[in-house]
Motif scaffolding. Structure first.
Motif, PDB file in Angstrom:
ATOM      1  N   GLU A   1      27.819 113.460  23.331  1.00  0.00           N
ATOM      2  CA  GLU A   1      27.689 112.555  24.119  1.00  0.00           C
ATOM      3  C   GLU A   1      28.872 112.263  25.290  1.00  0.00           C
ATOM      4  N   VAL A   2      30.257 112.505  24.671  1.00  0.00           N
ATOM      5  CA  VAL A   2      31.121 112.582  25.772  1.00  0.00           C
ATOM      6  C   VAL A   2      31.069 113.254  26.799  1.00  0.00           C
ATOM      7  N   LEU A   3      30.788 114.859  26.479  1.00  0.00           N
ATOM      8  CA  LEU A   3      30.436 115.713  27.488  1.00  0.00           C
ATOM      9  C   LEU A   3      29.259 115.460  28.524  1.00  0.00           C
ATOM     10  N   GLY A   4      28.144 114.688  27.868  1.00  0.00           N
ATOM     11  CA  GLY A   4      27.078 114.362  28.727  1.00  0.00           C
ATOM     12  C   GLY A   4      27.446 113.446  29.601  1.00  0.00           C
ATOM     13  N   ARG A   5      28.490 112.255  29.196  1.00  0.00           N
ATOM     14  CA  ARG A   5      28.670 111.319  30.117  1.00  0.00           C
ATOM     15  C   ARG A   5      29.522 111.968  31.228  1.00  0.00           C
ATOM     16  N   LEU A   6      30.523 112.891  30.647  1.00  0.00           N
ATOM     17  CA  LEU A   6      31.542 113.425  31.635  1.00  0.00           C
ATOM     18  C   LEU A   6      30.599 114.280  32.726  1.00  0.00           C
ATOM     19  N   PHE A   7      29.711 115.087  32.227  1.00  0.00           N
ATOM     20  CA  PHE A   7      29.001 115.847  33.318  1.00  0.00           C
ATOM     21  C   PHE A   7      28.168 114.961  34.083  1.00  0.00           C
ATOM     22  N   ALA A   8      27.706 113.797  33.678  1.00  0.00           N
ATOM     23  CA  ALA A   8      27.046 112.761  34.610  1.00  0.00           C
ATOM     24  C   ALA A   8      27.678 112.305  35.736  1.00  0.00           C
TER      25      ALA A   8
ATOM     26  N   ARG B   1      31.153 112.984  36.176  1.00  0.00           N
ATOM     27  CA  ARG B   1      32.185 113.749  36.935  1.00  0.00           C
ATOM     28  C   ARG B   1      31.981 115.286  36.500  1.00  0.00           C
ATOM     29  N   THR B   2      31.011 115.590  37.262  1.00  0.00           N
ATOM     30  CA  THR B   2      30.513 116.985  37.221  1.00  0.00           C
ATOM     31  C   THR B   2      31.886 117.995  37.069  1.00  0.00           C
ATOM     32  N   ALA B   3      32.539 117.855  38.152  1.00  0.00           N
ATOM     33  CA  ALA B   3      33.871 118.804  38.397  1.00  0.00           C
ATOM     34  C   ALA B   3      34.563 118.807  37.027  1.00  0.00           C
ATOM     35  N   LEU B   4      35.050 117.831  36.598  1.00  0.00           N
ATOM     36  CA  LEU B   4      35.801 117.457  35.606  1.00  0.00           C
ATOM     37  C   LEU B   4      35.129 118.072  33.980  1.00  0.00           C
ATOM     38  N   GLY B   5      33.846 117.765  33.989  1.00  0.00           N
ATOM     39  CA  GLY B   5      33.021 118.379  32.864  1.00  0.00           C
ATOM     40  C   GLY B   5      33.082 119.746  32.859  1.00  0.00           C
ATOM     41  N   VAL B   6      33.015 120.498  33.976  1.00  0.00           N
ATOM     42  CA  VAL B   6      32.869 121.981  34.133  1.00  0.00           C
ATOM     43  C   VAL B   6      34.326 122.557  33.841  1.00  0.00           C
ATOM     44  N   TYR B   7      35.431 121.630  34.266  1.00  0.00           N
ATOM     45  CA  TYR B   7      36.725 122.079  33.952  1.00  0.00           C
ATOM     46  C   TYR B   7      36.894 122.167  32.427  1.00  0.00           C
ATOM     47  N   ALA B   8      36.594 120.873  31.810  1.00  0.00           N
ATOM     48  CA  ALA B   8      36.780 120.699  30.248  1.00  0.00           C
ATOM     49  C   ALA B   8      36.170 121.691  29.700  1.00  0.00           C
ATOM     50  N   VAL B   9      34.905 122.079  29.933  1.00  0.00           N
ATOM     51  CA  VAL B   9      34.246 123.113  29.236  1.00  0.00           C
ATOM     52  C   VAL B   9      34.853 124.334  29.327  1.00  0.00           C
ATOM     53  N   ALA B  10      35.528 124.762  30.443  1.00  0.00           N
ATOM     54  CA  ALA B  10      36.058 126.081  30.959  1.00  0.00           C
ATOM     55  C   ALA B  10      37.354 126.169  30.071  1.00  0.00           C
TER      56      ALA B  10
END
Length: 161
Positions: free
Chosen positions: A114-121, A123-132
């Motif tokens: 859920e946190v990652l979904g909100r993050l991607f929705a 702030r996509t760039a921050l979500g990609v950074y977090a997953v990387a």
């Protein structure tokens, strides 16, 4: 709440099948495993650690608590099987430990998704950074631990000479 219960139920079935299967493989392998192609795996540090814990604390508590760890539970279940732990002692540990594992992964796992979904929705760039960054952090921890282990075993060899 229904989503958590459904996820926990599915994970519980999965863990019962996986851990029970690992126990069954250990049961079937038994003493012959030490002379087979599996000899390297059961002489690894994780398996030796699990075997010492089972011998010290008894298998049921070790099996139940092993579900709260990463990488140790398969070793504990396999060794419980290979040490011919009786099913009346193994099954309660499997049911309790598996339930704890399923609940933790269902709640924390769904929360992280859920946190990652909100993050991607949002702030996509921050979500990609977090997953990387996550796999890089895991790799860093693994490399650090292996180096530390290699250094400590190197010190032991130097002291023995």
């Amino acid at each position: 709440m229904d989503r958590v219960a459904l996820t926990a139920g599915a994970l519980y079935v999965i863990v019962l099948l996986r851990a029970g299967g690992t126990f069954a493989v250990g049961w079937l392998a038994g003493a012959g495993a030490r002379r087979s192609r599996f000899a390297e795996r059961i002489s690894s540090a994780k398996f030796r650690h699990a075997e010492r814990a089972i011998q010290r604390w008894g298998a049921p508590p070790v099996v139940a608590v092993s579900f709260l760890t990463v990488g140790f539970q398969s070793a504990a279940n396999f060794l419980a099987g290979s040490m011919r732990m009786p099913l009346p002692r193994y099954l309660p540990a499997l049911f309790v430990g598996g339930a704890a594992w399923a609940l933790i992964y269902a709640t924390a796992g769904l929360g992280m998704l859920e946190v990652l979904g909100r993050l991607f929705a949002e702030r996509t760039a921050l979500g990609v950074y977090a997953v990387a960054v996550l796999p890089l952090a895991v790799c860093g921890v693994v490399v650090y631990r292996r180096r530390r282990t290699a250094l400590s075993s190197g010190d032991t060899v130097a002291e023995e000479s």
